[in-house]
Structure formats: C-alpha cells, structure tokens
Design a protein around this motif. Structure first.
Motif, mmCIF file in Angstrom:
data_model
loop_
_atom_site.group_PDB
_atom_site.id
_atom_site.type_symbol
_atom_site.label_atom_id
_atom_site.label_comp_id
_atom_site.label_asym_id
_atom_site.label_seq_id
_atom_site.Cartn_x
_atom_site.Cartn_y
_atom_site.Cartn_z
ATOM 1 N N LYS A 90 43.990 52.669 31.879
ATOM 2 C CA LYS A 90 43.624 51.099 31.840
ATOM 3 C C LYS A 90 44.789 50.391 31.952
ATOM 4 C CE LYS A 90 41.214 48.311 28.358
ATOM 5 N NZ LYS A 90 40.719 48.432 26.766
ATOM 6 N N GLU A 91 46.188 50.919 31.608
ATOM 7 C CA GLU A 91 47.342 50.076 31.728
ATOM 8 C C GLU A 91 47.597 49.919 33.097
ATOM 9 O OE1 GLU A 91 49.863 51.977 29.053
ATOM 10 O OE2 GLU A 91 49.212 50.950 27.425
ATOM 11 N N ARG A 92 47.342 51.018 33.908
ATOM 12 C CA ARG A 92 47.820 51.473 35.366
ATOM 13 C C ARG A 92 47.025 50.562 36.199
ATOM 14 N NH1 ARG A 92 48.734 57.226 34.313
ATOM 15 N NH2 ARG A 92 46.598 57.437 34.744
ATOM 16 N N ARG A 93 45.692 50.419 35.783
ATOM 17 C CA ARG A 93 44.608 49.454 36.385
ATOM 18 C C ARG A 93 45.021 47.996 35.969
ATOM 19 N NH1 ARG A 93 39.425 51.760 34.442
ATOM 20 N NH2 ARG A 93 39.595 53.721 35.269
ATOM 21 N N ALA A 94 45.584 47.752 35.196
ATOM 22 C CA ALA A 94 45.955 46.237 34.814
ATOM 23 C C ALA A 94 47.082 45.937 35.705
ATOM 24 C CB ALA A 94 46.076 46.016 33.314
ATOM 25 N N ALA A 95 48.146 46.780 35.624
ATOM 26 C CA ALA A 95 49.380 46.594 36.462
ATOM 27 C C ALA A 95 49.169 46.546 37.983
ATOM 28 C CB ALA A 95 50.386 47.746 36.073
ATOM 29 N N ALA A 96 48.166 47.305 38.462
ATOM 30 C CA ALA A 96 47.869 47.224 39.814
ATOM 31 C C ALA A 96 47.081 45.813 40.274
ATOM 32 C CB ALA A 96 46.913 48.352 40.256
ATOM 33 N N LYS A 97 46.119 45.523 39.295
ATOM 34 C CA LYS A 97 45.485 44.157 39.284
ATOM 35 C C LYS A 97 46.458 43.005 39.470
ATOM 36 C CE LYS A 97 40.849 45.068 37.955
ATOM 37 N NZ LYS A 97 39.828 44.683 37.044
ATOM 38 N N ALA A 98 47.583 42.991 38.420
ATOM 39 C CA ALA A 98 48.868 41.921 38.462
ATOM 40 C C ALA A 98 49.555 42.126 39.715
ATOM 41 C CB ALA A 98 49.648 42.449 37.096
ATOM 42 N N ALA A 99 49.750 43.147 40.143
ATOM 43 C CA ALA A 99 50.735 43.194 41.170
ATOM 44 C C ALA A 99 49.855 42.745 42.914
ATOM 45 C CB ALA A 99 51.166 44.822 41.806
ATOM 46 N N GLN A 100 48.492 42.978 42.731
ATOM 47 C CA GLN A 100 47.849 42.353 43.845
ATOM 48 C C GLN A 100 47.464 40.840 43.779
ATOM 49 O OE1 GLN A 100 43.695 43.886 43.475
ATOM 50 N NE2 GLN A 100 43.118 43.272 45.638
ATOM 51 N N ARG A 101 47.535 40.309 42.458
ATOM 52 C CA ARG A 101 47.516 38.921 42.369
ATOM 53 C C ARG A 101 49.011 38.338 42.761
ATOM 54 N NH1 ARG A 101 46.469 38.192 36.884
ATOM 55 N NH2 ARG A 101 45.431 40.342 36.722
ATOM 56 N N ASP A 102 50.093 38.854 42.099
ATOM 57 C CA ASP A 102 51.365 38.315 42.506
ATOM 58 C C ASP A 102 51.646 38.596 44.330
ATOM 59 O OD1 ASP A 102 51.372 37.783 40.016
ATOM 60 O OD2 ASP A 102 52.610 39.630 39.573
#
Length: 145
Positions: A90-102
């Motif tokens: 779950k944390e890795r998915r959230a980090a990937a989404k944040a990196a995609q947004r950034d």
C-alpha cells in the motif's frame, strides 16, 4: 481433579467475601466480587480447567506452542524486512502515485504573472487593489473588446 477442587474452593471463598461486602451495604463492590468469584467456577463447569491441566503435561501441546512461536517469529521477521525494503504494498503504491503526480510540473497550469508580464507603459501607482484594472484593460484591448 485437584485443579477443579481448587477452583471450586476459590469460587466459594469469593462468593463468601461478596456476601460479607453486600452485608456492609457496598452492593456495587459485592457484585464485582461475585463476578470475579464465578469465573473459576465457570471454567471448571465448561471443562477448560481439565483441558488446561492436560495441556500443561502434554509434550505434543508444548511442541504445538513451539510451532506457534516459530510462526510468530517468522511473521515479525518478514514485517521488519518489508519495512526496511520500502514499506508495504500500500505504501509503495502511494509513493508511486505521488511520484507520478510530481513528474508533471505542478506550476505549469498556474498563470505566469511576473514583473515582466505587466505592461510597463500604463504603470500607475496602485491606490487600492480594487481600482487597479490595468491588467484587465490590457487583456480586453488585446482581444479587441
């Protein structure tokens, strides 16, 4: 057999203490003592005391506790290794989404209104923000309105 006798004696003694407490007009405390006193009697009646006594002297039961302990240690070890490796799924998915947004420039959609964007020919001293319509007039003139 001896464990059942001890539990029954403890229950009887607890009920006696509860009766004395009720006689002294402390009914809430007496009810609480009676509840605690009835627990060992209930365990004897359900057979839990007999099961516990048999389990305490059973090598198979102790081996089962060892297996459960090993499973618990493996679980804790994998959790700590997962945290060191970068967190849960779950944390890795959230980090990937944040990196995609950034990855997209967040200020790209914001209007660029720097010092060079305003026309310098009509620079007036701004008396109040509500009276400074020079930017709006320039935009309207640009579009022919």
């Amino acid at each position: 057999m001896i464990a059942e006798t001890i539990c029954s004696a403890v229950a009887a003694a607890g009920l006696g203490i509860a009766a004395v407490t009720a006689y002294r007009k402390r009914f809430l405390a007496a009810a609480r003592l009676a509840a605690y006193a009835l627990v060992p009697l209930g365990l004897v009646m359900t057979g839990a005391v007999e099961w516990a006594a048999e389990t305490a002297f059973s090598p198979v039961a102790w081996a089962g506790f060892g297996v459960l302990g090993t499973a618990w240690l493996l679980f804790l070890g994998t959790r700590s290794a997962e945290r060191r490796a970068g967190g849960t799924r779950k944390e890795r998915r959230a980090a990937a989404k944040a990196a995609q947004r950034d990855a997209v420039a967040p200020a790209a959609s914001a209007p660029t209104l720097g010092a060079g964007a305003r026309p310098t020919a009509k620079a007036k001293p701004a008396a109040a923000p509500a009276e400074d319509f020079s930017d709006i007039e320039a935009i309207l003139k640009k579009h022919g309105i």
